[in-house]
Write a protein that holds these residues in place. Structure first.
Motif, PDB file in Angstrom:
ATOM      1  N   TRP A 183       0.811  -1.217   0.000  1.00 28.84           N
ATOM      2  CA  TRP A 183       0.000   0.000   0.000  1.00 28.84           C
ATOM      3  C   TRP A 183       0.850   1.276   0.000  1.00 28.84           C
ATOM      4  O   TRP A 183       0.369   2.345  -0.342  1.00 28.84           O
ATOM      5  CB  TRP A 183      -0.931   0.006   1.215  1.00 28.84           C
ATOM      6  CG  TRP A 183      -0.210   0.108   2.533  1.00 28.84           C
ATOM      7  CD1 TRP A 183       0.186   1.233   3.163  1.00 28.84           C
ATOM      8  CD2 TRP A 183       0.210  -0.981   3.365  1.00 28.84           C
ATOM      9  NE1 TRP A 183       0.827   0.944   4.352  1.00 28.84           N
ATOM     10  CE2 TRP A 183       0.858  -0.413   4.497  1.00 28.84           C
ATOM     11  CE3 TRP A 183       0.103  -2.368   3.285  1.00 28.84           C
ATOM     12  CZ2 TRP A 183       1.383  -1.203   5.520  1.00 28.84           C
ATOM     13  CZ3 TRP A 183       0.621  -3.136   4.301  1.00 28.84           C
ATOM     14  CH2 TRP A 183       1.265  -2.560   5.394  1.00 28.84           C
ATOM     15  N   ILE A 184       2.128   1.160   0.361  1.00 24.56           N
ATOM     16  CA  ILE A 184       2.972   2.360   0.429  1.00 24.56           C
ATOM     17  C   ILE A 184       3.336   2.871  -0.957  1.00 24.56           C
ATOM     18  O   ILE A 184       3.204   4.060  -1.259  1.00 24.56           O
ATOM     19  CB  ILE A 184       4.246   2.074   1.247  1.00 24.56           C
ATOM     20  CG1 ILE A 184       3.884   1.668   2.682  1.00 24.56           C
ATOM     21  CG2 ILE A 184       5.148   3.318   1.263  1.00 24.56           C
ATOM     22  CD1 ILE A 184       5.094   1.375   3.548  1.00 24.56           C
ATOM     23  N   PHE A 185       3.799   1.966  -1.834  1.00 29.16           N
ATOM     24  CA  PHE A 185       4.284   2.408  -3.147  1.00 29.16           C
ATOM     25  C   PHE A 185       3.563   1.756  -4.322  1.00 29.16           C
ATOM     26  O   PHE A 185       3.786   2.160  -5.460  1.00 29.16           O
ATOM     27  CB  PHE A 185       5.786   2.097  -3.277  1.00 29.16           C
ATOM     28  CG  PHE A 185       6.644   2.784  -2.248  1.00 29.16           C
ATOM     29  CD1 PHE A 185       6.739   4.172  -2.202  1.00 29.16           C
ATOM     30  CD2 PHE A 185       7.355   2.042  -1.314  1.00 29.16           C
ATOM     31  CE1 PHE A 185       7.515   4.794  -1.256  1.00 29.16           C
ATOM     32  CE2 PHE A 185       8.146   2.669  -0.363  1.00 29.16           C
ATOM     33  CZ  PHE A 185       8.220   4.054  -0.329  1.00 29.16           C
ATOM     34  N   ASP A 186       2.690   0.771  -4.073  1.00 25.60           N
ATOM     35  CA  ASP A 186       2.125   0.013  -5.188  1.00 25.60           C
ATOM     36  C   ASP A 186       0.613   0.141  -5.296  1.00 25.60           C
ATOM     37  O   ASP A 186       0.006  -0.454  -6.180  1.00 25.60           O
ATOM     38  CB  ASP A 186       2.506  -1.474  -5.045  1.00 25.60           C
ATOM     39  CG  ASP A 186       2.334  -2.229  -6.335  1.00 25.60           C
ATOM     40  OD1 ASP A 186       2.650  -1.674  -7.403  1.00 25.60           O
ATOM     41  OD2 ASP A 186       1.859  -3.383  -6.288  1.00 25.60           O
ATOM     42  N   SER A 187      -0.009   0.933  -4.430  1.00 24.06           N
ATOM     43  CA  SER A 187      -1.463   1.071  -4.470  1.00 24.06           C
ATOM     44  C   SER A 187      -1.850   2.416  -5.090  1.00 24.06           C
ATOM     45  O   SER A 187      -1.360   3.463  -4.681  1.00 24.06           O
ATOM     46  CB  SER A 187      -2.046   0.973  -3.056  1.00 24.06           C
ATOM     47  OG  SER A 187      -3.421   1.282  -3.071  1.00 24.06           O
ATOM     48  N   TRP A 188      -2.761   2.356  -6.067  1.00 26.40           N
ATOM     49  CA  TRP A 188      -3.192   3.582  -6.749  1.00 26.40           C
ATOM     50  C   TRP A 188      -4.154   4.406  -5.893  1.00 26.40           C
ATOM     51  O   TRP A 188      -4.392   5.578  -6.192  1.00 26.40           O
ATOM     52  CB  TRP A 188      -3.875   3.222  -8.065  1.00 26.40           C
ATOM     53  CG  TRP A 188      -2.931   2.765  -9.127  1.00 26.40           C
ATOM     54  CD1 TRP A 188      -2.548   1.482  -9.391  1.00 26.40           C
ATOM     55  CD2 TRP A 188      -2.235   3.590 -10.066  1.00 26.40           C
ATOM     56  NE1 TRP A 188      -1.656   1.454 -10.434  1.00 26.40           N
ATOM     57  CE2 TRP A 188      -1.450   2.731 -10.877  1.00 26.40           C
ATOM     58  CE3 TRP A 188      -2.199   4.963 -10.306  1.00 26.40           C
ATOM     59  CZ2 TRP A 188      -0.645   3.212 -11.909  1.00 26.40           C
ATOM     60  CZ3 TRP A 188      -1.393   5.440 -11.335  1.00 26.40           C
ATOM     61  CH2 TRP A 188      -0.629   4.571 -12.114  1.00 26.40           C
ATOM     62  N   PHE A 220      -5.196   5.173 -13.826  1.00 25.76           N
ATOM     63  CA  PHE A 220      -5.704   4.534 -12.619  1.00 25.76           C
ATOM     64  C   PHE A 220      -6.604   3.352 -12.980  1.00 25.76           C
ATOM     65  O   PHE A 220      -7.411   3.442 -13.916  1.00 25.76           O
ATOM     66  CB  PHE A 220      -6.508   5.534 -11.776  1.00 25.76           C
ATOM     67  CG  PHE A 220      -5.677   6.427 -10.905  1.00 25.76           C
ATOM     68  CD1 PHE A 220      -5.858   6.457  -9.533  1.00 25.76           C
ATOM     69  CD2 PHE A 220      -4.706   7.265 -11.456  1.00 25.76           C
ATOM     70  CE1 PHE A 220      -5.098   7.290  -8.725  1.00 25.76           C
ATOM     71  CE2 PHE A 220      -3.945   8.102 -10.664  1.00 25.76           C
ATOM     72  CZ  PHE A 220      -4.134   8.106  -9.294  1.00 25.76           C
ATOM     73  N   PRO A 221      -6.484   2.261 -12.235  1.00 23.03           N
ATOM     74  CA  PRO A 221      -7.409   1.141 -12.479  1.00 23.03           C
ATOM     75  C   PRO A 221      -8.788   1.458 -11.905  1.00 23.03           C
ATOM     76  O   PRO A 221      -8.914   2.160 -10.900  1.00 23.03           O
ATOM     77  CB  PRO A 221      -6.747  -0.016 -11.728  1.00 23.03           C
ATOM     78  CG  PRO A 221      -5.987   0.650 -10.613  1.00 23.03           C
ATOM     79  CD  PRO A 221      -5.510   1.964 -11.177  1.00 23.03           C
TER      80      PRO A 221
END
Length: 424
Positions: A183-188, A220-221
């Motif tokens: 969630w820090i660097f890989d969540s949009w 964004f997905p």
């Protein structure tokens, strides 16, 4: 007292307005803020943005020269089997291309090329290694999800306190190290890292901000099947770094932010205090007019023009103000240690800089402001009437104006007292 209060407030206001103006690329450096618009609730605005944005910014916006993320973690530092805890900033390599840190030792470019190098500021280097050369020394960092030995590769000067960036130490951001905390660097849709960009010369940030909805929908997905376009509930906006301290709308800053309304309020209070002091001087000068009536009349009889008298009284006013300034400066210097402790700042008056000329300019302005009206009133006395009547011939208009000034002075004073009480 009026001058001292004005200068103390002016020091605070100047510091608040100076945040992050010292960077070489300040005019072209921006931070991206992320806002979520949940249905039926107030918007959530963050000072940070989603980590994956970093990987597509330059592709979609050729105006961007450098882009870098920074997030702050608090790992356990282990040195000689002693445990500490410090704020460690995890940054992309371009971070040092956006911000010009002053290097004391080592090489920043080399330090951010591998994920086992550590950059410390002078305070931390001294804290952990004293007067010894810290370059090459090993410190273990334990982030819970991984633990690694880091070699001190560079030392930077302590940053000024007037910055929202607030970096004390840095390591390279390697996304593979943080896969367990994706969630820090890989969540949009998780705003956990501050995102800075610097634009190429001649680029306009408004062009980028206007294109942000299209950028969001393209990259964004969608969170689910049948959902609205992502830009309907997610916003991105870039703000210049010089505006962050006073105007940033988001939460989770790395240093306490200020308020532009507070700055404006204190500026107004400082001006009002100075006006009160000037009105005091005007009233006292004109009230003493009868004691100087003979002096003025005799000077006129001996050939002095009105211009000579105006110059005399303005000179007296400026001279008194300069004497007051000396006392005011002594009061300011005595007050600054406690003042700085209360504000948590490091405010000083640098007499070897433009501060000296600004202070002299302030004294001259106040001297002229406070002495102008009395000078014109006192210089208008008619010798024949004054000497014959053995008293001043101050007009009703002059007395009325003085009364108005007294009323104005008390109105301002009472308003300040009431406002302070209400706020308190």
């Amino acid at each position: 007292i009026g001058l001292a209060a004005f200068m103390l407030i002016a020091l605070f206001v100047r510091d608040e307005l100076s945040y992050d103006k010292f960077w070489q690329k300040a005019d072209d450096t921006y931070r991206i803020h992320m806002t979520f618009l949940p249905t039926g609730r107030a918007p959530f605005t963050f000072s940070s943005a989603a980590g994956p944005i970093q990987n597509v910014l330059k592709k979609d916006f050729p105006q961007i020269e450098f882009a870098a993320r920074v997030t702050r973690q608090q790992p356990t530092l282990i040195l000689d089997n002693i445990f500490f805890q410090e704020d460690i900033s995890i940054v992309d390599p371009d971070f040092i291309n956006i911000f010009n840190f002053n290097t004391v030792a080592g090489d920043l470019q080399i330090a951010l090329k591998d994920n086992n190098s550590l950059i410390l500021n002078q305070t931390l280097a001294k804290k952990y290694f004293g007067t010894a050369d810290a370059i090459g020394k090993i410190i273990t960092l334990d982030f819970d999800i991984f633990k690694r030995d880091y070699k001190v590769a560079a030392i930077i000067e302590d940053m000024p306190t007037n910055s929202q960036v607030n970096i004390t130490s840095m390591i390279l951001l390697d996304e593979k190290d943080w896969l367990e905390r994706d969630w820090i660097f890989d969540s949009w849709f998780s705003a956990n890292s501050q995102q800075f960009i610097s634009l190429k010369p001649g680029s306009n940030i408004e062009d980028i901000n206007d294109q942000m909805p299209i950028f969001i929908d393209r990259n964004f997905p969608k969170p689910g099947v049948g959902e609205d376009v992502v830009s309907s509930f997610t916003l991105l906006n870039a703000m210049n770094i010089k505006d962050l301290h006073l105007k940033t709308p988001g939460n989770y800053e790395y240093r306490d932010k200020g308020s532009i309304n507070t700055v404006r309020t204190f500026m107004a209070v400082a001006v009002l205090i100075l006006i009160i002091a000037s009105i005091n001087f005007m009233n006292l000068s004109t009230a003493r007019a009868s004691q100087r009536a003979k002096e003025i009349s005799l000077r006129k009889v001996m050939g002095a023009t009105r211009k000579n008298l105006i110059f005399q009284f303005l000179s007296e006013s400026i001279l008194l103000t300069l004497f007051g300034l000396l006392i005011a400066l002594a009061m300011v210097e005595l007050s600054l240690p406690l003042y700085n402790e209360i504000l948590g700042k490091q405010l000083i008056i640098d007499y070897g800089s433009s501060d000296f000329y600004q202070i002299i300019g302030l004294a001259l302005s106040v001297g002229i402001l406070g002495g102008m009206y009395p000078a014109f009133i006192l210089s208008s006395f008619r010798p024949a009437n004054v000497l014959k009547a053995n008293k001043s011939v101050e007009t009703k208009a002059s007395v009325k104006l003085r009364s108005i000034l007294v009323i104005l002075q008390f109105t301002v004073s009472i308003s300040l007292f009431v406002s302070t009480a209400v706020v308190y």
